[in-house]
Scaffold this motif. Sequence first.
Motif: not given
Length: 269
Positions: A101-103, A117-120, A218-219
């Motif tokens: 889920x992106x912030x 915890x991840x970036x897309x 995205x974060x």
Amino acid sequence: MKRLFTACLAVFLLLMGSSALAADKSTLTEIKERGTLRVGLSTFVPWAMRDKQGELIGFEVDVARRLAEDAGLKVEFIPTAWDGIIPALLAGKFDVIIGGMSITPARNMSVLFTSPYAHSGVQLAAHKEKAAGKTAINDYNKRSVTLAVRRGAFTVQTAKKYFPKAKLRQFDDDAQAFQEVLNGNAHAVLASSPKPEQMSIQYNEKLYIPLTDRLSRGSEAFAIRHGEFDLLNFFNNWILLRTEDGWLKERHDYWFTTLDWQNQIVEGQ
């Protein structure tokens, strides 16, 4: 009589204190007492998907299992439709969303996000024949263009931002959105990386990546209910530790930059 009144008052205060403690019991305390972390997620490649035995695998699954293992907990996965996952969290169906889920500010009004915890990012995969020669953003911002997206995802906002003139067709999952393009019913599909890149490799006779840069970055973070700051602290510290020791990057690279896992899953996801 005075002693009886004092004793009754003491019992009453004790009961009230116990009730207050019970009411104030945090989600983190409930998780520890339960011994199980309940995780809400939606299936989309390679975040979470089913292998040929029907078991959940993917980046999110690895993250949730390692998190539970580090905390000495069991993990229970609760697959939930994406457009209903936040309401399900708020209704107490599970403890946390670990689902790519992106912030976003809008989501933050409903849930509390951890550190990323991840970036897309969002990328476009186009049909080689139907979208032949369309290699710029403006080529897809036309009323004659049809784009496929997953309903309720960040990609919908991205599509409306960059392609307000295009027709949007929304589907329940990424697999259906990509199938719409593969069938030639849409010019392109928007999805979170690396899905577009991987699908373009897998179906290179039909799909290609027309844009050199991603449409957005995205974060991704865990989502919990507002007010659960002890749980937030626990998750943030875990993310910090697994970022510093390189475990999150190693798992992310495996699922997002290779297709070594592809033979484990059923086609069409």
